[in-house]
Write a protein that holds these residues in place. Structure first.
Motif: not given
Length: 419
Positions: A372-395
């Motif tokens: 039900k959940r996904l852990l992922f990294r999100s990259v902005q330029a040279k900065v990476e940050q961890p996020y969690v989201t539910t596997l629901t479109p648009g969450a």
């Protein structure tokens, strides 16, 4: 066995990220953003940092990551950390000190162990493109299999530069090395065993080797008794490039291919199949990914990135030419709706995009055990940050902000598992 692995560009970083099948929550203490990985700030931990938490890794409600430091003067150290996904506080940790004979870097331009990708931050390596972290180029399922289930032992490779011999074995938490290959007796072929991985129960170490006729083998050695070799498969090396060994299924199988990802039940695998491209194919034996029964994934933008359940594959965006349909996004594919004939369509089995549309580059790490959940990294330029989201479109994804977790899961460590 690592045949021609190279961490090349961003597409390879996406392909290499771990994704394994927990509540999303943010620890408000500490920093909210990760340090840019190219800033030169060390990502290693000192002994006091790693010792925080229990040395027992509980069987559920735990996100586990690993890292490595290779000082100019050995010994090298590997650490494993466990985070509670409801608070993102560190609750478990352990270290391994590696004896000097353990191979970490490449030999003759060949990667002999998954330790190379785990420790690449402190070794000569190719920087991933786009400012992404060194840890993004490691294939998490393979690195996970360096360890037994409870992280009490670490599979390693040693090399004798005088004779060319390569042995497999393991190191325990006390730093004791056990050589499973042994020296052998009499006039025999020099052992060339490498790419050591642990069976989940810790009862054997699997590896690859080449015989005198240059045939490739997948084999194993028991960690008890006389450690005699058990051959699991032998044949011509796969025609694909960037092949690695990964274990899965019941009974346990060893597959060689470009980052193969086993389904949770181990009956199918997603990966690049020679002559078919990225596909889902049944697992019936050890060896290369099977071409018989392979179902090609029709969407060329889909980079297979793990499994939500035994019937649902997670895709991450891979650039396939304009115009992009899933730019920087994730989506799922119902593999039971894939077709092997020419009538297949790009949209077969595909669900809607899961993330809001942004200009961020997003790299999947791990799916929660309940899918039900996904852990992922999100990259902005040279900065990476961890996020969690539910596997629901648009969450709306939630950022992980606790300092230890933000560093380890954001760019410092290789994420191994969400159990």
């Amino acid at each position: 066995m690592q045949f021609t692995h190279r961490a090349s560009a961003f597409a390879a970083a996406v392909l290499a990220l771990p994704l394994l099948a927990g509540c999303a929550g943010g620890d408000t203490a500490g920093t909210a953003g990760a340090v840019p990985p190219s800033s030169g700030t060390p990502v290693g931990r000192n002994a006091a940092d790693v010792s925080t938490g229990d040395s027992t890794f509980r069987g559920k409600d735990l996100v586990i990551s690993a890292g490595c430091t290779v000082p100019a003067s050995r010994p090298a150290t590997v650490w494993i950390q466990g985070f509670d996904p409801s608070t993102w506080k560190k609750v478990a940790s352990v270290e391994f000190t590696l004896p000097a004979q353990v191979v970490i870097d490449k030999r003759d331009h060949e990667e002999l162990s998954a330790l190379y990708s785990l420790c690449a931050n402190d070794l000569p390596h190719e920087e991933p493109a786009g400012g992404t972290a060194t840890s993004d180029a490691a294939f998490g399922p393979r690195v996970r299999q360096l360890f037994d289930r409870d992280f009490t032992k670490l599979a390693v490779v040693t090399a004798d530069d005088r004779t060319g011999a390569r042995h497999v074995g393991y190191v325990d938490r006390a730093g004791k090395f056990t050589d499973l290959t042994g020296d052998g007796n009499g006039f025999a072929t020099t052992p060339k065993e490498q790419d050591a991985l642990f069976a989940p129960d810790g009862g054997s170490v699997w590896f690859t080797h080449l015989d005198a006729a240059r045939q490739q083998h997948i084999a194993s050695r028991s960690t008890s008794g006389s450690h005699e070799i058990t051959e699991q498969w032998a044949g011509e090396p796969p025609a694909t490039l960037d092949n690695i060994l990964v274990l899965g299924g019941s009974p346990l199988r060893g597959l060689v291919g470009p980052n193969p990802r086993f389904s949770p039940d181990g009956k199918r695998v997603a990966g690049f199949v020679h002559g078919h491209g990225d596909s889902v194919t049944p697992v019936t034996a050890s060896g290369p990914l099977a071409t018989t029964g392979a179902l090609p994934i029709p969407d060329s933008e889909c980079r297979p990135s793990g499994w939500v359940d035994n019937h649902t594959l997670l895709c991450a965006y891979s650039q396939a030419g304009p115009p992009p349909r899933h730019l920087n996004n994730f989506w799922t594919v119902d593999i039971d709706r894939l077709r092997s004939d020419s009538s297949r369509k790009t949209t077969d089995g595909a669900g809607p995009d899961l993330l809001p549309v942004t200009d961020r580059v997003n790299l999947p790490l791990a799916v929660s055990p309940d899918g039900k959940r996904l852990l992922f990294r999100s990259v902005q330029a040279k900065v990476e940050q961890p996020y969690v989201t539910t596997l629901t479109p648009g969450a709306q994804p939630e950022q992980i902000s606790g300092q230890d977790a933000a560093t380890a899961l954001g760019y410092g460590d290789v994420v191994l598992e969400w159990r």
